[in-house]
Design an enzyme around this catalytic site. Structure first.
Site, PDB file in Angstrom:
ATOM      1  N   GLN A  11       4.236  -6.530  -6.796  1.00 20.15           N
ATOM      2  CA  GLN A  11       5.394  -6.186  -5.956  1.00 20.15           C
ATOM      3  C   GLN A  11       4.989  -5.927  -4.513  1.00 20.15           C
ATOM      4  O   GLN A  11       5.596  -6.469  -3.583  1.00 20.15           O
ATOM      5  CB  GLN A  11       6.103  -4.943  -6.525  1.00 20.15           C
ATOM      6  CG  GLN A  11       7.312  -4.551  -5.673  1.00 20.15           C
ATOM      7  CD  GLN A  11       8.195  -3.525  -6.333  1.00 20.15           C
ATOM      8  OE1 GLN A  11       8.056  -3.236  -7.504  1.00 20.15           O
ATOM      9  NE2 GLN A  11       9.128  -2.979  -5.585  1.00 20.15           N
ATOM     10  N   GLU A  68       6.322  -9.765 -13.429  1.00 24.50           N
ATOM     11  CA  GLU A  68       7.744  -9.622 -13.790  1.00 24.50           C
ATOM     12  C   GLU A  68       8.589 -10.274 -12.689  1.00 24.50           C
ATOM     13  O   GLU A  68       8.153 -10.379 -11.547  1.00 24.50           O
ATOM     14  CB  GLU A  68       8.104  -8.156 -14.011  1.00 24.50           C
ATOM     15  CG  GLU A  68       7.829  -7.222 -12.853  1.00 24.50           C
ATOM     16  CD  GLU A  68       9.091  -6.858 -12.102  1.00 24.50           C
ATOM     17  OE1 GLU A  68      10.162  -6.856 -12.721  1.00 24.50           O
ATOM     18  OE2 GLU A  68       8.998  -6.613 -10.897  1.00 24.50           O
ATOM     19  N   THR A 142      -0.195  -4.988 -11.846  1.00 23.62           N
ATOM     20  CA  THR A 142      -0.382  -6.393 -11.478  1.00 23.62           C
ATOM     21  C   THR A 142      -1.342  -6.522 -10.302  1.00 23.62           C
ATOM     22  O   THR A 142      -2.284  -7.308 -10.335  1.00 23.62           O
ATOM     23  CB  THR A 142       0.975  -7.038 -11.116  1.00 23.62           C
ATOM     24  OG1 THR A 142       1.904  -6.799 -12.171  1.00 23.62           O
ATOM     25  CG2 THR A 142       0.829  -8.526 -10.914  1.00 23.62           C
ATOM     26  N   THR A 176       3.278   6.769  -6.665  1.00 27.79           N
ATOM     27  CA  THR A 176       4.356   6.076  -7.385  1.00 27.79           C
ATOM     28  C   THR A 176       3.996   5.890  -8.862  1.00 27.79           C
ATOM     29  O   THR A 176       4.803   5.375  -9.618  1.00 27.79           O
ATOM     30  CB  THR A 176       4.629   4.690  -6.759  1.00 27.79           C
ATOM     31  OG1 THR A 176       3.402   3.965  -6.717  1.00 27.79           O
ATOM     32  CG2 THR A 176       5.178   4.825  -5.353  1.00 27.79           C
ATOM     33  N   ASN A 203       0.003   3.717   2.339  1.00 32.04           N
ATOM     34  CA  ASN A 203       1.411   3.914   2.718  1.00 32.04           C
ATOM     35  C   ASN A 203       1.653   5.211   3.486  1.00 32.04           C
ATOM     36  O   ASN A 203       2.417   5.242   4.438  1.00 32.04           O
ATOM     37  CB  ASN A 203       2.301   3.918   1.469  1.00 32.04           C
ATOM     38  CG  ASN A 203       2.534   2.506   0.951  1.00 32.04           C
ATOM     39  OD1 ASN A 203       2.355   1.537   1.676  1.00 32.04           O
ATOM     40  ND2 ASN A 203       2.917   2.393  -0.305  1.00 32.04           N
ATOM     41  N   ASN A 225       5.821  -2.793   6.035  1.00 33.65           N
ATOM     42  CA  ASN A 225       5.253  -4.129   5.860  1.00 33.65           C
ATOM     43  C   ASN A 225       5.237  -4.924   7.160  1.00 33.65           C
ATOM     44  O   ASN A 225       4.349  -5.742   7.387  1.00 33.65           O
ATOM     45  CB  ASN A 225       6.025  -4.897   4.783  1.00 33.65           C
ATOM     46  CG  ASN A 225       5.853  -4.264   3.407  1.00 33.65           C
ATOM     47  OD1 ASN A 225       4.914  -3.496   3.201  1.00 33.65           O
ATOM     48  ND2 ASN A 225       6.743  -4.566   2.488  1.00 33.65           N
ATOM     49  N   GLU A 251     -16.534 -15.308  11.334  1.00 37.31           N
ATOM     50  CA  GLU A 251     -17.041 -14.419  12.386  1.00 37.31           C
ATOM     51  C   GLU A 251     -16.749 -12.958  12.083  1.00 37.31           C
ATOM     52  O   GLU A 251     -17.537 -12.076  12.419  1.00 37.31           O
ATOM     53  CB  GLU A 251     -16.429 -14.802  13.742  1.00 37.31           C
ATOM     54  CG  GLU A 251     -17.145 -15.956  14.409  1.00 37.31           C
ATOM     55  CD  GLU A 251     -16.537 -16.288  15.760  1.00 37.31           C
ATOM     56  OE1 GLU A 251     -16.567 -15.425  16.655  1.00 37.31           O
ATOM     57  OE2 GLU A 251     -16.020 -17.402  15.916  1.00 37.31           O
TER      58      GLU A 251
END
Length: 452
Positions: A11, A68, A142, A176, A203, A225, A251
């Site tokens: 996700q 998923e 995942t 989370t 985060n 993001n 580099e």
């Protein structure tokens, strides 16, 4: 052209991917349906990230994978649904359920061969593949489990190509998932072995940048993001646009990674400034360089003043000339607060790109004439690992939640092995900080007679 393949896993990886491709399309003037805004634009230079079809449509060199379907279904139905090749949006039916073991052994195994097949196809369309960018988080199942599995397969098949990972690490206060420390330690064990270069993100640190610098009181993942996308874009800007000093993926590794295991890097972006503040700031090259070295700009929760830098890479974009960069770097070197290890006398790698940074309309960042992304190798990243290891130890001492992992194909010995590997990594970082490091992995603590 030198192409880069982006792989978005889980996700977090897919949502960071959405922000990245939104930005790349704006940078190259490509509409959400894959057509060029200005077909007469000869200086488009989009080959690095996009392949062009005979019909004149631009398709991202990207693969989205999640175990998923929810997140990838959003891409399939979203604004950019016509941009991506449907075969390169892969989703399973059953989630990894925050379990590294499910992502690596049980469910991940079923989809990994199909992923590799798709990656081979994308690589087959490249004339000179530069390397891979992988995006994932290490807290979930995942991103950590399947990310590790895919990275192993990539190492076998594309051994010599650089693999740069943007990894969202578990935050100190926000969480989370309860089993984040397990997933994080197990995935880091794999990143140590198979990734060439890991950009450590967090985060909580990016939330603080949003609140402090950009006046966003309640940031969403989209806000975070888009900031990460600016750093990711800077890493490939030299391959895509003209500049005075160009930096490619090899580099970065050559200049930033002194020893193979010491490849966990910190990133910062400046100026992270809101539209309201931008008119009151000067934002010269010296100002943005100074801002990039502040602890509050770093996208991982660690105090940069506690560690020492081994190397820094400064990637400037926009109205920047080498003379200003040299002056700014000289000022930074003269500062007592910014400390380098005594065995790295030069310390700085600079890239200059004439294309000003592009900003998303309606986004949080103000439109500015120049910006800098800094990727640095600092011993202060040790804080991220020691914090995660401490949480791992508290849980593993009671063997809490371990049965979920063991029941999916893992052995308890893997936990111990991964934890020992991270303990060795902590020791490696401490050694680089204090000046002893065995570069030959024989345990000689670097006490080798120098030969001339």
């Amino acid at each position: 052209m030198r192409e880069v393949i982006s792989i978005h896993i889980g996700q977090a990886g897919c949502q960071i991917g959405n922000a990245c491709w939104e930005l790349y399309c704006l940078e190259h003037g490509i509409h959400p349906n894959g057509t060029l805004a200005d077909p007469m634009d000869e200086d488009n230079a989009s080959d690095t990230l996009f392949s062009e079809t005979e019909a004149g449509k631009f398709v991202p060199r990207a693969l989205y994978v999640d175990l998923e379907p929810t997140v990838i279904d959003e891409v399939r139905k979203g604004t950019y649904r016509q941009l991506f090749h449907p075969n390169y949006l892969l989703s399973g039916k059953e989630d990894a359920a925050n379990n590294y073991s499910r992502g690596y052994y049980t469910i991940g195994k079923e989809i990994v061969d199909l992923c590799m097949d798709r990656i081979r196809k994308i690589a087959g369309n490249c004339s000179s593949l530069q390397g891979f960018h992988l995006y994932n988080s290490l807290g979930g199942g995942t991103g950590s489990g399947f990310g590790a599995l895919l990275l192993e397969h990539l190492s076998v098949e594309f051994g010599k190509k650089p693999k740069h990972t943007f990894a969202v690490y578990p935050s100190p206060q926000m969480s989370t998932a309860v089993v984040e420390p397990y997933n994080g330690v197990l995935a880091t064990h794999s990143l140590l072995e198979y990734s060439d270069c890991v950009c450590v993100l967090d985060n909580e640190a990016i939330y603080d940048i949003m609140r402090r610098n950009l006046d966003v009181e309640r940031p969403t993942y989209t806000n975070l993001n888009r900031l990460i996308a600016q750093v990711a874009s800077s890493l490939t800007s030299s391959l895509r646009f003209d500049g005075a000093l160009n930096v490619d993926m090899n580099e970065f590794q050559t200049n930033l990674i002194p020893y193979p295991r010491i490849h966990f890097l910190l990133s910062s972006y400046a100026p992270a400034i809101s539209v309201a503040k931008a008119y009151h700031e000067r934002l010269s090259v010296a100002d943005i360089t100074r801002a990039a070295f502040e602890t509050s700009s770093v996208m991982a929760k660690c105090d940069i003043n506690h560690g020492k830098y081994m190397a820094c890479c400064l990637m400037y974009r926009g109205d920047v000339v080498p003379k200003d960069v040299n002056a700014a770097v000289a000022t930074i070197k003269a500062k007592k607060t910014i400390r380098f290890v005594d065995w790295s006398p030069t310390g700085f790698k600079c890239g200059i790109n004439y294309r000003p940074p592009t900003f998303v309309p309606g986004g949080d960042l103000a439109k500015v004439q120049r910006a800098v992304s800094m990727i640095s190798n600092s011993s202060s990243v040790l804080e991220v690992f020691s914090r995660m290891d401490h949480k791992f130890d508290l849980m593993y001492a009671k063997r809490a939640f371990v049965h979920w992992f063991v029941g999916m194909g893992m052995e308890e010995g893997e936990f111990t092995e991964a934890r020992e590997d991270l303990a060795a990594l902590e020791k490696d970082y401490e050694d680089t900080h204090y000046g002893h490091h065995c570069c030959c992995d024989c345990g000689c603590e670097g006490d080798v007679e120098e030969e001339y």
